[in-house]
Design a protein around this motif. Structure first.
Motif, PDB file in Angstrom:
ATOM      1  N   ARG A  58      11.853   3.094  -9.682  1.00 55.41           N
ATOM      2  CA  ARG A  58      12.671   2.045 -10.292  1.00 55.41           C
ATOM      3  C   ARG A  58      12.028   0.664 -10.195  1.00 55.41           C
ATOM      4  O   ARG A  58      12.067  -0.110 -11.135  1.00 55.41           O
ATOM      5  CB  ARG A  58      14.052   2.046  -9.619  1.00 55.41           C
ATOM      6  N   ASP A  59      11.454   0.307  -9.057  1.00 53.89           N
ATOM      7  CA  ASP A  59      10.934  -1.050  -8.849  1.00 53.89           C
ATOM      8  C   ASP A  59       9.427  -1.173  -9.063  1.00 53.89           C
ATOM      9  O   ASP A  59       8.861  -2.242  -8.850  1.00 53.89           O
ATOM     10  CB  ASP A  59      11.270  -1.517  -7.433  1.00 53.89           C
ATOM     11  N   SER A  60       8.777  -0.100  -9.419  1.00 56.87           N
ATOM     12  CA  SER A  60       7.330  -0.142  -9.554  1.00 56.87           C
ATOM     13  C   SER A  60       6.944  -0.720 -10.918  1.00 56.87           C
ATOM     14  O   SER A  60       7.603  -0.432 -11.899  1.00 56.87           O
ATOM     15  CB  SER A  60       6.778   1.275  -9.424  1.00 56.87           C
ATOM     16  N   PRO A  61       5.917  -1.497 -11.037  1.00 56.97           N
ATOM     17  CA  PRO A  61       4.957  -1.991 -10.050  1.00 56.97           C
ATOM     18  C   PRO A  61       5.303  -3.378  -9.503  1.00 56.97           C
ATOM     19  O   PRO A  61       4.513  -3.963  -8.782  1.00 56.97           O
ATOM     20  CB  PRO A  61       3.662  -2.050 -10.842  1.00 56.97           C
ATOM     21  N   GLN A  62       6.477  -3.925  -9.834  1.00 55.83           N
ATOM     22  CA  GLN A  62       6.815  -5.289  -9.404  1.00 55.83           C
ATOM     23  C   GLN A  62       6.756  -5.439  -7.884  1.00 55.83           C
ATOM     24  O   GLN A  62       6.207  -6.429  -7.377  1.00 55.83           O
ATOM     25  CB  GLN A  62       8.207  -5.696  -9.889  1.00 55.83           C
ATOM     26  N   PHE A  92       0.828  -1.201   0.000  1.00 55.97           N
ATOM     27  CA  PHE A  92       0.000   0.000   0.000  1.00 55.97           C
ATOM     28  C   PHE A  92       0.868   1.259   0.000  1.00 55.97           C
ATOM     29  O   PHE A  92       0.613   2.211  -0.746  1.00 55.97           O
ATOM     30  CB  PHE A  92      -0.930  -0.016   1.217  1.00 55.97           C
ATOM     31  N   THR A  93       1.920   1.254   0.813  1.00 53.47           N
ATOM     32  CA  THR A  93       2.833   2.396   0.870  1.00 53.47           C
ATOM     33  C   THR A  93       3.515   2.615  -0.475  1.00 53.47           C
ATOM     34  O   THR A  93       3.618   3.753  -0.952  1.00 53.47           O
ATOM     35  CB  THR A  93       3.898   2.180   1.970  1.00 53.47           C
ATOM     36  N   MET A  94       3.965   1.526  -1.109  1.00 54.67           N
ATOM     37  CA  MET A  94       4.624   1.649  -2.412  1.00 54.67           C
ATOM     38  C   MET A  94       3.642   2.112  -3.497  1.00 54.67           C
ATOM     39  O   MET A  94       4.028   2.827  -4.421  1.00 54.67           O
ATOM     40  CB  MET A  94       5.253   0.321  -2.828  1.00 54.67           C
ATOM     41  N   THR A  95       2.362   1.757  -3.357  1.00 56.27           N
ATOM     42  CA  THR A  95       1.351   2.226  -4.300  1.00 56.27           C
ATOM     43  C   THR A  95       1.207   3.745  -4.203  1.00 56.27           C
ATOM     44  O   THR A  95       1.172   4.442  -5.222  1.00 56.27           O
ATOM     45  CB  THR A  95      -0.010   1.542  -4.024  1.00 56.27           C
ATOM     46  N   ILE A 121       5.065  -3.802  -5.713  1.00 56.73           N
ATOM     47  CA  ILE A 121       3.689  -3.720  -5.234  1.00 56.73           C
ATOM     48  C   ILE A 121       2.989  -5.067  -5.425  1.00 56.73           C
ATOM     49  O   ILE A 121       2.386  -5.600  -4.490  1.00 56.73           O
ATOM     50  CB  ILE A 121       2.925  -2.608  -5.987  1.00 56.73           C
ATOM     51  N   VAL A 122       3.110  -5.630  -6.605  1.00 53.67           N
ATOM     52  CA  VAL A 122       2.459  -6.908  -6.909  1.00 53.67           C
ATOM     53  C   VAL A 122       3.000  -8.021  -6.010  1.00 53.67           C
ATOM     54  O   VAL A 122       2.233  -8.819  -5.450  1.00 53.67           O
ATOM     55  CB  VAL A 122       2.642  -7.264  -8.401  1.00 53.67           C
ATOM     56  N   ILE A 163       2.048 -11.671  -1.517  1.00 55.91           N
ATOM     57  CA  ILE A 163       2.491 -12.320  -0.268  1.00 55.91           C
ATOM     58  C   ILE A 163       1.456 -12.110   0.822  1.00 55.91           C
ATOM     59  O   ILE A 163       1.048 -13.055   1.513  1.00 55.91           O
ATOM     60  CB  ILE A 163       3.867 -11.782   0.167  1.00 55.91           C
ATOM     61  N   GLY A 164       1.005 -10.876   0.998  1.00 58.60           N
ATOM     62  CA  GLY A 164       0.027 -10.574   2.043  1.00 58.60           C
ATOM     63  C   GLY A 164      -1.288 -11.307   1.851  1.00 58.60           C
ATOM     64  O   GLY A 164      -1.835 -11.891   2.790  1.00 58.60           O
TER      65      GLY A 164
END
Length: 139
Positions: free
Chosen positions: A99-103, A82-85, A105-106, A111-112
């Motif tokens: 750089r790492d979005s959206p990997q 959620f924070t990364m979103t 987040i997915v 995992i959650g």
């Protein structure tokens, strides 16, 4: 029984995934990348999930006795996703691509959701059972 086996597999995979972050943490600190890249948050984040890895691996043997730890792993992963979103949306609004979005987040949302979906049912206590005093380690 299949659900418990699936949970055990997920716990092993996620636990090993988080344990591997110990290597990333060590490498980051050893080469002082956090200092040269002005990213002091990454080592702190890595240390939290590195510590969570062995705890999830310990929960593999008896998942029903480690509901709280599994729940923490699930909710912390969802909170991270959620924070990364939010961060990705803010960066996009300013014309910047993370750089790492959206990997990331997915991955963390998956995992959650997997940990929450497979969380063992809460054990019901017998009706009218007295609340026992906490047991401390005996010497």
């Amino acid at each position: 029984m299949k659900r418990e086996r699936a949970l055990q597999v997920v716990l092993v995979v996620v636990g090993l995934f988080y344990c591997f972050w110990g290597y990333l943490l060590f490498d980051d600190l050893w080469h002082a990348r956090w200092l040269t890249e002005h990213n002091d948050v990454m080592p702190m984040f890595l240390s939290l999930n590195t510590a969570l890895g062995p705890c999830l691996l310990l929960a593999v043997k008896q998942p029903s006795r480690h509901r709280l730890m599994i729940g923490y792993g699930a909710w912390s992963s969802l909170a991270h996703g959620f924070t990364m979103t939010i961060m990705s949306a803010q960066a996009a609004a300013h014309g910047i691509h993370r750089r790492d979005s959206p990997q990331d987040i997915v991955i963390f949302v998956a995992i959650g959701v997997a940990l929450l979906a497979l969380l063992p049912a809460k054990q019901a206590s017998p009706a009218g059972a007295p609340i026992s005093e906490p047991r401390f380690a005996e010497r």
